[in-house]
Design a protein around this motif. Structure first.
Motif, short mmCIF file in Angstrom:
data_model
loop_
_atom_site.label_atom_id
_atom_site.label_comp_id
_atom_site.label_asym_id
_atom_site.label_seq_id
_atom_site.Cartn_x
_atom_site.Cartn_y
_atom_site.Cartn_z
N UNK A 202 18.32 -4.36 -12.76
CA UNK A 202 19.00 -5.11 -11.71
C UNK A 202 19.66 -4.19 -10.70
N UNK A 203 20.06 -3.00 -11.14
CA UNK A 203 20.71 -2.05 -10.24
C UNK A 203 19.71 -1.44 -9.25
N UNK A 204 18.51 -1.10 -9.74
CA UNK A 204 17.55 -0.36 -8.92
C UNK A 204 16.45 -1.24 -8.33
N UNK A 205 16.40 -2.49 -8.67
CA UNK A 205 15.40 -3.37 -8.09
C UNK A 205 15.95 -3.97 -6.80
N UNK B 170 15.63 -8.06 6.26
CA UNK B 170 14.28 -7.52 6.20
C UNK B 170 14.26 -6.03 6.49
N UNK B 171 15.06 -5.57 7.43
CA UNK B 171 15.09 -4.14 7.75
C UNK B 171 15.67 -3.32 6.59
N UNK C 52 14.52 0.29 1.97
CA UNK C 52 14.58 0.52 0.53
C UNK C 52 13.19 0.77 -0.03
N UNK C 53 12.22 -0.02 0.40
CA UNK C 53 10.85 0.16 -0.09
C UNK C 53 10.30 1.49 0.37
N UNK C 54 10.58 1.90 1.60
CA UNK C 54 10.11 3.20 2.08
C UNK C 54 10.72 4.34 1.27
N UNK C 55 11.99 4.22 0.93
CA UNK C 55 12.61 5.27 0.12
C UNK C 55 12.03 5.30 -1.29
N UNK C 56 11.71 4.14 -1.85
CA UNK C 56 11.08 4.10 -3.18
C UNK C 56 9.69 4.71 -3.14
N UNK C 57 8.93 4.43 -2.08
CA UNK C 57 7.58 5.01 -1.94
C UNK C 57 7.68 6.52 -1.78
N UNK C 58 8.63 6.97 -0.98
CA UNK C 58 8.84 8.40 -0.79
C UNK C 58 9.20 9.08 -2.11
N UNK C 59 10.07 8.47 -2.86
CA UNK C 59 10.46 9.03 -4.17
C UNK C 59 9.26 9.08 -5.11
N UNK C 60 8.45 8.03 -5.13
CA UNK C 60 7.27 8.01 -6.00
C UNK C 60 6.28 9.09 -5.58
N UNK C 61 6.11 9.32 -4.26
CA UNK C 61 5.22 10.38 -3.79
C UNK C 61 5.74 11.75 -4.19
N UNK C 62 7.06 11.96 -4.08
CA UNK C 62 7.65 13.23 -4.48
C UNK C 62 7.43 13.50 -5.97
N UNK C 63 7.61 12.47 -6.78
CA UNK C 63 7.38 12.62 -8.23
C UNK C 63 5.91 12.93 -8.49
#
Length: 156
Positions: A96-99, A119-120, A125-136
């Protein structure tokens, strides 16, 4: 609809329900341990006082170590249930904290919930999650290349 078999299987996997089921068994096991310890203590006291022979009454005395082992096994199961329940709670809190919260779909501004994101905000948030996933992903890929490079160098 849930069948009774599915419901019982779900309850078997629920650590809190399993914990509640094990408590009466633990109570009975503790009573059994104390009863056997009392019987063994009385039997040993009778032997020490010379009132009975050691071989004459051994069949009536139960083994204390077996009952204690059963008690400890139930304690271990209870501990595992509590650890599992704690881990489930931690995962739920993290989820619930990170979703991301839902984006409101209502067209009327008075029906917008306060915990929902604009929406913005949702997009950032979604862009930062995608960036984090790409970094990992890149870090894991680089690490695997380093491991593969060391493995090939050792074979030559």
């Amino acid at each position: 609809k849930w069948s009774t078999q599915q419901l019982s299987q779900q309850q078997d996997f629920d650590p809190v329900h399993r914990f509640k089921m094990l408590i009466p068994l633990l109570k009975d096991s503790l009573q059994n341990v104390m009863s056997i310890a009392s019987q063994n203590f009385g039997h040993n006291a009778a032997i020490d006082n010379g009132r009975t022979t050691e071989k004459g009454n051994d069949a009536a005395v139960q083994r204390f170590d077996k009952s204690l082992e059963e008690f400890y096994a139930l304690c271990d199961q209870l501990e595992l249930c509590l650890r599992l329940a704690h881990e489930c709670l931690s995962q739920s809190i993290d989820s619930t904290k990170h979703s991301p919260n839902l984006v409101p779909t209502a067209t009327k501004p008075d029906t917008v919930q306060t915990e929902s994101l604009s929406y913005s905000q949702y997009l950032s948030m979604i862009k930062s999650q995608i960036s984090c996933a790409k970094d990992i992903h890149n870090a894991l890929l680089e690490c695997s290349k380093k491991i593969a490079g060391k493995g090939q160098g050792a074979c030559n």
